[in-house]
Scaffold this motif. Structure first.
Motif, PDB file in Angstrom:
ATOM      1  N   ASN A  29       0.807  -1.221   0.000  1.00 26.60           N
ATOM      2  CA  ASN A  29       0.000   0.000   0.000  1.00 26.60           C
ATOM      3  C   ASN A  29       0.845   1.278   0.000  1.00 26.60           C
ATOM      4  O   ASN A  29       0.306   2.368  -0.089  1.00 26.60           O
ATOM      5  CB  ASN A  29      -0.951   0.022   1.196  1.00 26.60           C
ATOM      6  N   GLN A  33       0.851   1.352  -7.308  1.00 25.22           N
ATOM      7  CA  GLN A  33      -0.589   1.628  -7.338  1.00 25.22           C
ATOM      8  C   GLN A  33      -1.297   1.118  -6.074  1.00 25.22           C
ATOM      9  O   GLN A  33      -2.469   0.769  -6.107  1.00 25.22           O
ATOM     10  CB  GLN A  33      -1.218   0.989  -8.577  1.00 25.22           C
ATOM     11  N   TRP A  35      -2.898  -0.995  -3.320  1.00 21.92           N
ATOM     12  CA  TRP A  35      -3.559  -2.305  -3.329  1.00 21.92           C
ATOM     13  C   TRP A  35      -4.029  -2.704  -4.728  1.00 21.92           C
ATOM     14  O   TRP A  35      -4.402  -3.837  -4.944  1.00 21.92           O
ATOM     15  CB  TRP A  35      -4.727  -2.354  -2.340  1.00 21.92           C
ATOM     16  N   HIS A  36      -3.963  -1.791  -5.686  1.00 21.70           N
ATOM     17  CA  HIS A  36      -4.344  -2.102  -7.063  1.00 21.70           C
ATOM     18  C   HIS A  36      -3.155  -2.596  -7.893  1.00 21.70           C
ATOM     19  O   HIS A  36      -3.320  -2.910  -9.067  1.00 21.70           O
ATOM     20  CB  HIS A  36      -4.933  -0.865  -7.749  1.00 21.70           C
ATOM     21  N   THR A  37      -1.975  -2.639  -7.304  1.00 24.92           N
ATOM     22  CA  THR A  37      -0.774  -3.030  -8.041  1.00 24.92           C
ATOM     23  C   THR A  37      -0.871  -4.493  -8.479  1.00 24.92           C
ATOM     24  O   THR A  37      -1.060  -5.379  -7.647  1.00 24.92           O
ATOM     25  CB  THR A  37       0.486  -2.834  -7.175  1.00 24.92           C
TER      26      THR A  37
END
Length: 120
Positions: A29, A33, A35-37
């Motif tokens: 985090n 990106q 948690w979208h990584t």
């Protein structure tokens, strides 16, 4: 030793590891990106920065053995566990994790309730 704690593990683990001598840790985090990584980007980031990924995710294990990335992985093979118990587990195994990281460029480690398993 440098650690990257995956999104499904608590930020408190990265904070604990950062307070240890000769360790630095970040949580997913806090990079890229958050948690979208995507997993592929996490692997690339870890490999480029010589960081061991700490995860519960089976996908990282598969990627390590099939795609050779991430190069360093510590997989937690436990069901639900309290944050405190997870930190105690890492405190118990941290000396061997640090030693291994200093002598190995590539490794897969699995930690479960009974033992630590190292696979070359």
């Amino acid at each position: 030793m440098n650690f990257l704690v995956d999104v499904h593990l608590p930020i408190s683990l990265s904070k604990f590891l950062s307070k240890q001598q000769n360790c630095s840790a970040i949580h997913v985090n806090q990079i890229l990106q958050k948690w979208h990584t995507p997993d592929a980007d996490i692997c690339k980031y870890a490999d480029e920065n010589n960081i061991a990924v700490i995860t519960k995710d089976q996908d990282f294990k598969n990627s390590h053995f099939i795609n050779k990335t991430p190069k360093k992985i510590i997989r937690i093979a436990l069901g639900n566990i309290s944050n405190n118990d997870l930190i105690l587990l890492f405190a118990k195994h941290l000396p061997i994790l640090i030693e291994l990281s200093s002598i190995k460029k590539v490794f897969y480690i699995e930690i479960n309730a009974e033992r630590i398993i190292i696979i070359d």
